[in-house]
Design a protein around this motif. Structure first.
Motif, mmCIF file in Angstrom:
data_model
loop_
_atom_site.group_PDB
_atom_site.id
_atom_site.type_symbol
_atom_site.label_atom_id
_atom_site.label_comp_id
_atom_site.label_asym_id
_atom_site.label_seq_id
_atom_site.Cartn_x
_atom_site.Cartn_y
_atom_site.Cartn_z
ATOM 1 N N ILE A 163 -7.491 -2.887 18.587
ATOM 2 C CA ILE A 163 -7.395 -2.370 17.221
ATOM 3 C C ILE A 163 -6.930 -0.920 17.229
ATOM 4 N N CYS B 192 -13.829 -0.487 11.628
ATOM 5 C CA CYS B 192 -13.979 0.969 11.490
ATOM 6 C C CYS B 192 -15.344 1.400 12.032
ATOM 7 N N PRO C 184 -10.867 5.737 7.607
ATOM 8 C CA PRO C 184 -11.940 4.772 7.838
ATOM 9 C C PRO C 184 -12.484 4.215 6.521
ATOM 10 N N GLN C 185 -12.825 2.943 6.540
ATOM 11 C CA GLN C 185 -13.378 2.284 5.369
ATOM 12 C C GLN C 185 -14.853 1.985 5.635
ATOM 13 N N HIS D 45 -8.624 -5.314 9.039
ATOM 14 C CA HIS D 45 -8.266 -4.100 9.777
ATOM 15 C C HIS D 45 -7.308 -4.629 10.838
ATOM 16 N N CYS E 271 -15.800 -1.668 6.526
ATOM 17 C CA CYS E 271 -14.973 -2.342 7.536
ATOM 18 C C CYS E 271 -15.707 -2.408 8.877
ATOM 19 N N HIS F 157 -5.371 -5.909 13.853
ATOM 20 C CA HIS F 157 -5.844 -6.131 15.211
ATOM 21 C C HIS F 157 -5.019 -7.204 15.896
ATOM 22 N N HIS G 250 -7.300 2.819 10.015
ATOM 23 C CA HIS G 250 -7.507 1.604 9.226
ATOM 24 C C HIS G 250 -6.258 1.258 8.413
ATOM 25 N N TYR G 251 -5.707 0.107 8.719
ATOM 26 C CA TYR G 251 -4.668 -0.532 7.905
ATOM 27 C C TYR G 251 -5.063 -1.993 7.826
ATOM 28 N N PRO G 252 -4.825 -2.665 6.704
ATOM 29 C CA PRO G 252 -5.349 -4.020 6.527
ATOM 30 C C PRO G 252 -4.708 -5.091 7.403
ATOM 31 N N ASP G 253 -3.487 -4.849 7.877
ATOM 32 C CA ASP G 253 -2.821 -5.869 8.686
ATOM 33 C C ASP G 253 -1.720 -5.217 9.529
#
Length: 119
Positions: free
Chosen positions: A47, A12, A5-6, A103, A9, A105, A51-54
């Motif tokens: 989602i 998140c 988790p960020q 994140h 974000c 999605h 957490h991954y950016p893309d």
């Protein structure tokens, strides 16, 4: 660290329950909630809890969770009754493509005619 988790974000925070969202489905690996700025009668975000950016970085690190996101997108389409007439699953990657929350999605969009190309 990837997958963790960020603190900054938004998604998140939704997963953690510290930011409200209109959640329509949850699984062990995913959360699905209504988009706050819907582009169609049905517009739900799916989602991963991780957490991954893309989508590409999620798929590279967690292929099973990526499959869960896609499976849940199909379940949402059925639940929202847009599966028979058609729906779109969209992953925006990067600011130039319209990604505003970094994140991974999927947008599940349906309930109206969807022209191609979009936009």
């Amino acid at each position: 660290m990837a997958g963790e988790p960020q603190a900054d974000c938004l998604f998140c925070k939704i997963v953690a329950g510290t930011v409200p969202a209109t959640v329509v489905r949850e699984t062990e690996t995913t959360v699905a909630f209504r988009d706050i700025n819907p582009q169609a009668p049905t517009h739900v975000l799916v989602i991963p809890r991780l957490h991954y950016p893309d989508a590409a970085s999620l798929a590279a690190a967690e292929p099973n969770v990526t499959a869960d996101v896609l499976r849940e997108a199909g379940e949402i389409a059925a639940q929202e009754q847009v599966d028979e007439h058609g729906y779109r699953i969209v992953f925006n990657t990067g600011a130039g493509a319209g990604q505003t929350v970094f994140h991974a999605h999927a947008h599940v969009i349906g309930g109206r005619g969807l022209q191609w190309p979009p936009g």
